[in-house]
Structures are given as structure tokens and as C-alpha cells.
Design a protein around this motif. Structure first.
Motif, PDB file in Angstrom:
ATOM      1  N   LYS A 252      -2.163   0.947 -10.184  1.00 27.54           N
ATOM      2  CA  LYS A 252      -1.087   0.743 -11.158  1.00 27.54           C
ATOM      3  C   LYS A 252       0.157   1.467 -10.672  1.00 27.54           C
ATOM      4  O   LYS A 252       0.102   2.633 -10.290  1.00 27.54           O
ATOM      5  N   PHE A 253       1.281   0.753 -10.675  1.00 32.76           N
ATOM      6  CA  PHE A 253       2.567   1.326 -10.271  1.00 32.76           C
ATOM      7  C   PHE A 253       3.562   1.219 -11.410  1.00 32.76           C
ATOM      8  O   PHE A 253       3.603   0.208 -12.108  1.00 32.76           O
ATOM      9  N   GLN A 254       4.358   2.268 -11.589  1.00 31.43           N
ATOM     10  CA  GLN A 254       5.489   2.215 -12.502  1.00 31.43           C
ATOM     11  C   GLN A 254       6.729   1.927 -11.670  1.00 31.43           C
ATOM     12  O   GLN A 254       7.098   2.711 -10.795  1.00 31.43           O
ATOM     13  N   VAL A 255       7.347   0.785 -11.882  1.00 28.65           N
ATOM     14  CA  VAL A 255       8.551   0.412 -11.130  1.00 28.65           C
ATOM     15  C   VAL A 255       9.678   0.210 -12.123  1.00 28.65           C
ATOM     16  O   VAL A 255       9.683  -0.753 -12.896  1.00 28.65           O
ATOM     17  N   GLY A 256      10.627   1.138 -12.143  1.00 26.11           N
ATOM     18  CA  GLY A 256      11.698   1.078 -13.149  1.00 26.11           C
ATOM     19  C   GLY A 256      11.096   1.235 -14.526  1.00 26.11           C
ATOM     20  O   GLY A 256      10.342   2.172 -14.797  1.00 26.11           O
TER      21      GLY A 256
END
Length: 555
Positions: A252-256
Motif C-alpha cells: 500500500k502506497f500513499q501518493v498525495g
């Protein structure tokens, strides 16, 4: 005159804008012109054009620039990455370099000393320079350059020791490189990242709008293959010591402000482990059916099916044709406080508000069939089964429809008429198929013409498909290829659809096990429009090209 004052004098910013930029300058030390750009009050190109006027520097468009390899070699790559300055051309002892920072005089002096040439600076926005650098030096080029120069990770593709690999995978440079590969894929709107090891190279490809495209990466990246793959395995919570068996995981990535889920699959191959990463952007899933490309008439007919109290609605098509997205759009169209909706999915790709979603788990025996039978005891109104793969799931779905539930599911068939036939082939009785299936929707995703480089043209009728009708003199559209679409002529995708609603005539054909072509003939008398025909409509509307429709539909 300062740039900020000139922007204010020309009415391009307000005193309030300038006040906010000054506060950012005082708190974070950001230069005023950069602060105004960062806060979104003015575009970088606008600031550069003013700077160009004041300093007598040209502002260039890098979208169509071709740079000679010899010119690129005049400036060390380290300087290119550090200063974000790219040599564009060399002529009569003068080297033209592009920068986004006209005030960095030391950079020009440094290049002049290194090359012995006169330096002619020109200006371009930072994001355009970044694209040029990625095109010519590769994604993560600065990081790879740093790793090669440092020597600390040299030739690690041969390392087998797990502890050494673990240590290398945690190196800041490897972490940065993997992040750059994934972030570039997200920026390019890729749905998948393919990392493929060969004997003398590591290939990285992005699937953009359904088509695989090579990512430009530095050739030295091959040397860091083991560390890159180990880093991905750590992120996906896999066993990095296991190199002989396939493994699956999730990152899981948080992008912006958004979250991106990355489903990761690792498979051992001849020259190392191959990785495929499926990117699921949670912020871009909830479409309405018209937004997906469904025309008004098909949407009205499909909506009537959605309002039915019970029955099975099947969405068919190959892998990657957008079936799940269509099912989510359909569920979202009917969700409400008066309905209980339950889904069984493998895996749950996106969370939908107001819908109870259950992930399949084969490890503990929670299959589609078992999950479906269990959720029927939860008093649902609407049920979605991710896919009907076997007789048990097909029978459970049929039973659910017979007992008053509206059931959605997917099947891997090429067209609508093959859907009921597939259920019969699985072992479901024809009379049950005829009485429970209320509709089948086949779909494909075709690439949309890039709006930035779209042009009209008069087609050669002899080169068009025989089933494509076109009025005399009618023009079509196509993309010529530009930086925005990676020179493909396409940007984004839309659906083409074929909807077969069950009526008495079609049901009779199913009861007697009629072949697919008979089902199609009967359904066409009731208004069935084939996938190819919907595609041709979208070509005439100027949304896609004849080549795309032919690529995505059967002969």
C-alpha cells in the motif's frame, strides 16, 4: 524589478497571493517566485517568460526536442542530475543548455569550465526538464548513477546470501530507486509494472492503456537486480529467502491525497525472479456507466435490468477488459439504505461505501461457492460473486437467483451469447439458465484518441473493414503522437459494450441448447448490437480509431 513585483504589476497575482508566498518564504526559505508557483497562484512557464524578458533568455518547448548522443556526453550525468540542466545542442563552440533556474550562475560556470565551450542558457519548466532527463538517462538514472559511483552495491545481482540481500534491500539508494520506478508508473497512468530479468539486462515495462511499453532505464540497473527484487518482496511481505517458488503479496502506497494498492506477483525464471505489480488506484474507481463509455440506449436497457428484483446479470470479457469496474459502477448505481448488498471477491480490489465485501481465502477454504452460500444467510437483496469459475459456484448463483436475489458475476467468454452456453457447459441445466439469467453484458476497453495531438483525416475506404459503414466524405480522427501520450496517439480508455437482455425467444434457444451463432441471430432480432458495431459508432464519433476496434474485437 523583482519577478514577484512584475507579476503583481501585470495583474497576474494579487497582493494576497504575494502575502502567502512571503509567509512561505519566511517559514521554509522558499524563493518568492518558487513559492508562488508551489502555491498554484501562477504557472512556472509564465514566471519563466517574464524572467526570459528581463534576462534576454529564450523559453523553449521541449516536447519535440531531439538531442544528439554526442551532445549529451559533453556534460557529466552527475551534473545533469544534481543541477537539472540538460545540454540541448552544440554549434560553433557554443553549447546550449536548458534550465528551470536562471539564477544558478555557478552551474553555467561549472559546465563552461568542464567543456571549454561558451554556454548559452535557455529556459523551460522543471517538469519538462525532468521528462527529458528520464527519456535520455532513464527512470531513476540519478539514483543508479549514485549507486554505481558509490561502489557499495557493485555486482549485487550475483549475491545469494539472504542477510546480505536484506541489508542491500534496506539501502537508502535501493529504496529510492524502487520508489521512483513505482511513482513513474503512477504518473504515466500504468495499470501494471513488469520487471523481467534477462541474461545481460533487466527489462522494466509499464502497461499503459492496456498496451505494454518499455520504460527507459539506465543499462547499469541490471547490476542491482537482486536488491531491487528483494526490496519489492520486503514491501509485499514476502519471504526473500524463497527464490524457487512463486509468491504473491500486496503493498500500500500513499501518493498525495490518494492511496494506491499494489498487488505483487513474483515468479522464478531462468535468469532471476520476474515481478508483475498491478496498480490499483483507489481514487479512480468509482465511475458511472456513461463515464465508462456506455451509450444512452444500452445504459437505459442495462438500467432496466438493474431494477429487476431477482435474476443473474453476467459481465463477460477477457482479463483486463474492465469487468470489475463495470460491476462496481452497477452496484454503485443501486446502492442505498433500502438494499443490503454483499460481495464475494478474489481479492477485494476497492472498498465501496455501503456495500459489505468479503475476500475469498483459498488457504482457509473460503471459496466463491462457500462464500456465496454463507452470505445468502445474511438476508441480502443483491449479491456479487467475483467470478463463476466452476459448477458449484454456478449452481449456488442459480439457486440465489431462484430464491429472489439479484446476482452479479463475471465470466471469461468472448461475447454475450457465449455466457449462457458456458454455464450449460459447466453442468447447469438449460431450463435453469433460461429462467435465471436476465442479461449478459460483453465489453472491451479501447484506447481513446489523445486530445492533445488529435487530427482529422479522410480515410482510404479500401483499407477499412468491410463491416464499417461510413458516409461519403466523412472524416475520422487519429492522434499523431506527442509527449502527453508517449507518442502513441492514444490517452486513456473507454468501453465498448454488447448487451443481450433475456427475452422469450432467446430463452427458447437456450432451452434447446442452440449454438452460439443461433443465439446471436435470435438476439439481434430483439435489438442486440454487437461489440464491433458499438466500436464503429465510437470511431464515427471521433473517440477512437478503426485500428483499435479491430485490435480489441474478434474477426
Amino acid at each position: 524589478m523583482m519577478i514577484s513585483e512584475e507579476l503583481l504589476r501585470r495583474g497576474l497575482i494579487t497582493p494576497g497571493h504575494l502575502g502567502e508566498a512571503v509567509r512561505l518564504h519566511e517559514t521554509e526559505g522558499v524563493r518568492l517566485d518558487r513559492a508562488l508557483i508551489r502555491l498554484g497562484f501562477v504557472s512556472e512557464r509564465c514566471v519563466l517568460e517574464l524572467l526570459g524578458e528581463q534576462l534576454s533568455l529564450a523559453v523553449v518547448d521541449l516536447s519535440d526536442v531531439t538531442i544528439d548522443a554526442g551532445t549529451l556526453r559533453t556534460v557529466p550525468s552527475k551534473l545533469v542530475f544534481r543541477k537539472k540542466i540538460v545540454p540541448l545542442s552544440r554549434h560553433n563552440g557554443t553549447l546550449q543548455v536548458v534550465t528551470s533556474d536562471a539564477y544558478d550562475l555557478y552551474a553555467f560556470d561549472e559546465i563552461g569550465l568542464l567543456t571549454g565551450l561558451n554556454i548559452e542558457p535557455v529556459l523551460a519548466p522543471r517538469d519538462e526538464i525532468d521528462k527529458i532527463i528520464k527519456t535520455h538517462y532513464g527512470v531513476g538514472g540519478d539514483t543508479v548513477d549514485e549507486m554505481v559511483g558509490g561502489g557499495d552495491l557493485d555486482a549485487i545481482s550475483t549475491v545469494e546470501d539472504t542477510e546480505d540481500l536484506l541489508e542491500m534491500a534496506e539501502e537508502a539508494s535501493v529504496i529510492k530507486l524502487v520508489n521512483e520506478i513505482i511513482l513513474e508508473a503512477i504518473k504515466e497512468r500504468a495499470s501494471d509494472i513488469h520487471i523481467e530479468p534477462y541474461e545481460h539486462e533487466l527489462s522494466i515495462r509499464y502497461r499503459i492503456d492496456g498496451v505494454l511499453q518499455e520504460a527507459t532505464v539506465p543499462p547499469q540497473i541490471h547490476r542491482f537486480q537482486a536488491a531491487i527484487i528483494s526490496r519489492i518482496k520486503i514491501l509485499a511481505d514476502m519471504n526473500i529467502a524463497e527464490k524457487r517458488l512463486p509468491q504473491d503479496g500486496r503493498i500500500k502506497f500513499q501518493v498525495g491525497n490518494g492511496q494506491v494498492d499494489v498487488r505483487t506477483s513474483v515468479i522464478p525464471m531462468l535468469f532471476g525472479e520476474g515481478v508483475v505489480m498491478r496498480l490499483l488506484d483507489k481514487s479512480s474507481v468509482l465511475y458511472t456507466l456513461p463515464e465508462l463509455g456506455m451509450d444512452e440506449l444500452t445504459f437505459e436497457r442495462f438500467e432496466r435490468l438493474l431494477r429487476r428484483p431477482h435474476g443473474i446479470i453476467l459481465v463477460t470479457g477477457p482479463t483486463g477488459s474492465g469487468k470489475t469496474t463495470t460491476l462496481y459502477a452497477a452496484l454503485n448505481a443501486i446502492v442505498g439504505s433500502d438494499k443490503k448488498i454483499l460481495t464475494v471477491e478474489d481479492p477485494v480490489e476497492y472498498h465501496l461505501e455501503g456495500i459489505n465485501q468479503i475476500p475469498v481465502s483459498h488457504k482457509i477454504g473460503l471459496t466463491f461457492e462457500r462464500g456465496l452460500r454463507a452470505i445468502l444467510r445474511h438476508d441480502p437483496d443483491v449479491v456479487m460473486v467475483g467470478e463463476i469459475r466452476d459448477l458449484e459456484t454456478a449452481q449456488a448463483a442459480t439457486q440465489a437467483a431462484l430464491t429472489g436475489h439479484l446476482v452479479f458475476s463475471t465470466l471469461h467468454t468472448n461475447d454475450t451469447a457465449s455466457a449462457p452456453t458456458r454455464l450449460i457447459d459447466m453442468g447447469v441445466e438449460p431450463f435453469l439458465v433460461a429462467s435465471t439469467v436476465i442479461g449478459a453484458l460483453a465489453q472491451r476497453l479501447v484506447r481513446k484518441i489523445c486530445p492533445e495531438c488529435a487530427v482529422e483525416y479522410t480515410p482510404d475506404r479500401h483499407q477499412l473493414s468491410s463491416d464499417f459503414t461510413l458516409e461519403e466524405g466523412q472524416k475520422l480522427r487519429r492522434g499523431e503522437g506527442c509527449r502527453a501520450c508517449r507518442a502513441t496517439g492514444y490517452h486513456g480508455r473507454l468501453g465498448i459494450f454488447e448487451l443481450m437482455a433475456m427475452d422469450e425467444a432467446v430463452a427458447e434457444q437456450i432451452m434447446i441448447r442452440a449454438p452460439v451463432h443461433e443465439l446471436i441471430r435470435t438476439a439481434r432480432q430483439s435489438g442486440l448490437r454487437l461489440l464491433r458495431e458499438d466500436g464503429w459508432t465510437k470511431v464515427r464519433e471521433g473517440s477512437t480509431t478503426p485500428e483499435e476496434v479491430l485490435r480489441c474485437t474478434a474477426g
